[in-house]
Scaffold this active site. Sequence first.
Site, PDB file in Angstrom:
ATOM      1  CG  ASP A  66      -2.320  -0.762   0.943  1.00 35.96           C
ATOM      2  OD1 ASP A  66      -2.292  -1.451   0.004  1.00 35.96           O
ATOM      3  OD2 ASP A  66      -3.157  -0.852   2.213  1.00 35.96           O
ATOM      4  CG  ASP A  92      -5.685  29.305 -36.838  1.00 38.34           C
ATOM      5  OD1 ASP A  92      -5.912  29.020 -38.183  1.00 38.34           O
ATOM      6  OD2 ASP A  92      -4.727  29.387 -36.439  1.00 38.34           O
TER       7      ASP A  92
END
Lengths: 131, 383
Positions: B36, B294
Amino acid sequence: MERHVGKRLRIPCGVISSPIHVQDFPIGYKPFLAYEGTNQVADLVYNSFTLGMEDHLLEIFGGHDTKEVITKGMSADSDMNWTKDAQAELNKVPGFVRGKIKRNTEKFARERSLSEITVEVMYAAKEAVGA
Amino acid sequence: MKLAYWMYAGPAHIGTLRISSSFKNVHAIMHAPIGDDYFNVMRSMLERDRNFTPVTISSVDRNVLARGSQEKVVDNITRKDAEEHPDLIVLTPTCTSSILQEDLGNFVQRAQLDAKGDVMLADVNHYRYNELQAADRTLQQIVQYYIAKAKKKGELPIGKTANPSVNLIGISSLGFHNQHDCIELKRLMAELGIEVNAVIPEGASVHELKNLPQAWFNLVPYREIGLMSAQFLQEEFGMPFVDITPMGVVETARCIRKIQTTLNAQGANVDYESFIENQTLYVSQAAWFSRSIDCQNLTGKKAVVFGDNTHAAAMTKILAREMGIHVVMAGTYCKYDEKWFREQVSEYCDEVLISDDNGAIADAIARHRTLCHFWHTDGTPCG
């Protein structure tokens, strides 16, 4: 995770959130917040979409994997006649040295005025350079 | 059957460790089985932190299972206290070690008798909370602890700073682009003439926490971490907080306007309108960009957004309002805070997805792909 989904479905993807990855700790300055953040986000979005268009181009021009393209290019400017067996043998050679082996074999054949390259000619060429 | 857990937000102890190790000179002890303890790896190999991760595992092994872990945990705490002299040691269980149902609170009290620094048990329900909730809670717990301590000693500052000031709450280790966001927020505050009183928890000392109340307000840029601390400070001291994520041109302006209102309510006289206008029109490239040809290429394109609450909500708004992109689905894995997410994004997308099941999310994306003519996704987390 969704980046991988995107790859599988061929959808361009920009990363905007944890879960984190080593790429989410860039060394360069890339904030997501405030005014510089707006620039970074605009770049991220726009570049994701641009890559989407490039993706179509990649399909048209044969993708990122250029080995095939190089082989085609090499045979186009060659006047030598490779037999089917010899061509098959050549294709077994790893891509990054294939062009070199092809050139050397053709040079060997030309010096001996051979018009056709067979598997035997390939082996002879190999012997001749001591490889 | 769901096989993969913790794909998006990690388990609770990761949240606690993110907070404790963000602070300077705070050490964490994990009561956990070996395995863990991958937090160290996340810090060193993902975040590439240059310091050792201040986390020690008090491993739950066969000896512990046979006779309990009190002696071992207390030893580990007092040993770390003697070796490294941390200001604070935070003890945290993990989901696995919680099963043992040992009285860790009692261990902490025992260890505190010998330790010179402070010792605290992270008060998080490991079965109910995930990483983000635990981080929020642990930060609040530490803030509350040091405010209470200062109060008891009569060390709380009196009054506010002379000039408008702010605490940035929620900047933390292993946060998405947190360090860069922090620099940018400091820059923004400087341009607004606001002093940064404190940044917590990243790089802060627990001894500075008593000075939090002297700031004029708290800024909580992320929905996931910091809100509980800001709410505590509001209840305790009546400190106002701003919890609008300044992401995107529109939300950044909204955040700054809220700051303006907050400061003026306390007697300041600030007007940030011209600053917002100047930034939006001339400094930020994004506003100009979204009007450019754009960006018009993007108009009508479709996207799916998925991520944590903060970023997924902010991205949905940016795509829909600022770039003219059609968001067909916006989703979050912060299931515990679903209501907030729905409120934020509902008007900007066709569909909302609340899930932490990666298979279901992938299916949803694939389903939308077959529905869409042009398909682009943006804003998905990775892993």
